[in-house]
Design a protein around this motif. Structure first.
Motif, PDB file in Angstrom:
ATOM      1  N   LEU A  24       0.865  -1.357   0.107  1.00 30.72           N
ATOM      2  CA  LEU A  24       0.127  -0.245   0.119  1.00 30.72           C
ATOM      3  C   LEU A  24       0.727   1.147   0.145  1.00 30.72           C
ATOM      4  O   LEU A  24       0.605   2.159  -1.020  1.00 30.72           O
ATOM      5  CB  LEU A  24      -0.946  -0.155   1.501  1.00 30.72           C
ATOM      6  N   GLN A  27       2.685   1.737  -3.173  1.00 33.44           N
ATOM      7  CA  GLN A  27       1.807   2.067  -4.374  1.00 33.44           C
ATOM      8  C   GLN A  27       1.243   3.615  -4.250  1.00 33.44           C
ATOM      9  O   GLN A  27       1.260   4.271  -5.313  1.00 33.44           O
ATOM     10  CB  GLN A  27       0.352   1.189  -4.162  1.00 33.44           C
ATOM     11  N   ILE A  28       1.126   4.257  -3.100  1.00 36.68           N
ATOM     12  CA  ILE A  28       0.654   5.526  -2.986  1.00 36.68           C
ATOM     13  C   ILE A  28       1.887   6.409  -3.222  1.00 36.68           C
ATOM     14  O   ILE A  28       1.662   7.441  -3.660  1.00 36.68           O
ATOM     15  CB  ILE A  28      -0.275   5.840  -1.635  1.00 36.68           C
ATOM     16  N   GLY A  31       3.248   4.872  -6.960  1.00 33.36           N
ATOM     17  CA  GLY A  31       2.465   4.750  -8.316  1.00 33.36           C
ATOM     18  C   GLY A  31       2.356   3.247  -8.796  1.00 33.36           C
ATOM     19  O   GLY A  31       1.917   2.917  -9.860  1.00 33.36           O
ATOM     20  N   LEU A  47       3.931  11.660   1.610  1.00 37.45           N
ATOM     21  CA  LEU A  47       3.044  11.927   0.502  1.00 37.45           C
ATOM     22  C   LEU A  47       2.496  13.420   0.542  1.00 37.45           C
ATOM     23  O   LEU A  47       1.786  13.920   1.562  1.00 37.45           O
ATOM     24  CB  LEU A  47       2.011  10.748   0.726  1.00 37.45           C
ATOM     25  N   CYS A 150      -9.786  -1.655  -0.610  1.00 33.49           N
ATOM     26  CA  CYS A 150      -8.892  -1.102  -1.709  1.00 33.49           C
ATOM     27  C   CYS A 150      -8.229  -2.513  -2.042  1.00 33.49           C
ATOM     28  O   CYS A 150      -8.345  -3.740  -1.729  1.00 33.49           O
ATOM     29  CB  CYS A 150      -8.063  -0.340  -0.939  1.00 33.49           C
ATOM     30  N   ALA A 152      -4.351  -2.887  -2.808  1.00 33.90           N
ATOM     31  CA  ALA A 152      -2.724  -2.080  -2.949  1.00 33.90           C
ATOM     32  C   ALA A 152      -2.051  -2.602  -4.212  1.00 33.90           C
ATOM     33  O   ALA A 152      -1.335  -1.650  -4.663  1.00 33.90           O
ATOM     34  CB  ALA A 152      -1.984  -2.385  -1.639  1.00 33.90           C
ATOM     35  N   GLY A 155      -3.776  -0.797  -7.361  1.00 38.33           N
ATOM     36  CA  GLY A 155      -3.960   0.702  -6.965  1.00 38.33           C
ATOM     37  C   GLY A 155      -5.225   1.196  -6.822  1.00 38.33           C
ATOM     38  O   GLY A 155      -5.544   2.362  -7.221  1.00 38.33           O
ATOM     39  N   VAL A 158      -6.640   3.461  -3.502  1.00 41.93           N
ATOM     40  CA  VAL A 158      -5.521   3.769  -2.566  1.00 41.93           C
ATOM     41  C   VAL A 158      -5.472   5.150  -2.390  1.00 41.93           C
ATOM     42  O   VAL A 158      -5.404   5.835  -1.199  1.00 41.93           O
ATOM     43  CB  VAL A 158      -4.495   2.996  -3.017  1.00 41.93           C
ATOM     44  N   GLN A 159      -5.710   5.998  -3.448  1.00 37.61           N
ATOM     45  CA  GLN A 159      -5.417   7.522  -3.501  1.00 37.61           C
ATOM     46  C   GLN A 159      -6.662   8.053  -2.615  1.00 37.61           C
ATOM     47  O   GLN A 159      -6.638   8.945  -1.812  1.00 37.61           O
ATOM     48  CB  GLN A 159      -5.483   8.204  -4.814  1.00 37.61           C
ATOM     49  N   PHE A 162      -6.003   7.803   1.214  1.00 35.98           N
ATOM     50  CA  PHE A 162      -5.438   8.818   1.895  1.00 35.98           C
ATOM     51  C   PHE A 162      -5.938  10.150   1.698  1.00 35.98           C
ATOM     52  O   PHE A 162      -5.868  10.942   2.722  1.00 35.98           O
ATOM     53  CB  PHE A 162      -4.000   8.730   1.320  1.00 35.98           C
TER      54      PHE A 162
END
Ligand code: G3D
Ligand code: MG
Length: 172
Positions: A24, A27-28, A31, A47, A150, A152, A155, A158-159, A162
């Motif tokens: 996760l 990924q964040i 990407g 981030l 989600c 991970a 993706g 995930v966005q 957050f």
């Protein structure tokens, strides 16, 4: 975690080993799907959501032997992200206990909670309702909490997760 270690709001990523925490965070931050190995110690990354919001993500290893170290990351924590492998029905009681135990710490009083039901790309993943019930989330009446599904690795969500974390912090 040291106060001066970063400018971002401190967000702790926790959950049992293999829930997908490092995937996760990878990924964040990049990407991409990154290769993970069981996390020894911690991973940290920053981030930037927008000009006003910057989150410092702490990915703390989840293996049983590591859990006693979780307490060292609680000072200054602005939100807790608890990652669950939503296909792992057998270990959800263990996840429930681990979550309850962390949240009982005085330093996390009133700190918002984001539960991520991860691995939603896999068949047989539990719904967020099932995960929510098994984790007893309704019992957490003294803090803001949210649950989202989600993936991970893919993706997915995930966005969004957050962005929600950031909103929870702003409202807490
Ligand atoms: P952890 O940091 O919480 O211990 P990891 O977990 O990020 O190391 O992930 C554990 C395993 O779950 C990894 O597989 C990883 O690829 C997989 N995983 C993480 N997120 C997802 C997801 O959303 N979907 C699926 N299908 N798999 C996921 P390996 O095979 O490397 O052990
Ligand atoms: Mg890890």
């Amino acid at each position: 975690m040291g106060q001066g270690s970063s400018a971002g709001l401190q967000v702790l990523i926790m959950g049992l080993d293999s829930a997908g925490k490092s995937t996760l965070v990878g990924q964040i931050l990049t990407g991409q799907t990154v290769n993970t190995s069981p996390t020894v110690g911690f991973n940290v990354g920053t981030l930037e959501l927008n000009k006003q919001s910057c989150l410092t993500l702490w990915d703390v290893g989840g293996q049983k032997s590591m859990r006693q170290n979780w307490q060292y990351y609680l000072d200054g924590c602005k939100a807790l992200v608890f990652v669950v492998d939503s296909t792992d029905v057998a270990r959800i009681p263990e996840a429930q206990k681990a979550l309850k135990s962390i949240l009982s710490d005085e330093r996390l009083r009133g700190v918002p909670l984001m539960v991520l039901a991860n691995k939603k790309d896999l068949p047989n993943s539990m719904t967020i309702r099932e995960v929510s019930n098994k984790l007893n989330l309704n019992s957490y009446t003294d803090r803001k909490w949210e649950i989202q599904a989600c993936s991970a690795t893919k993706g997915l969500g995930v966005q969004q997760a957050f962005l929600t974390v950031n909103k929870l912090i702003k409202r807490s």
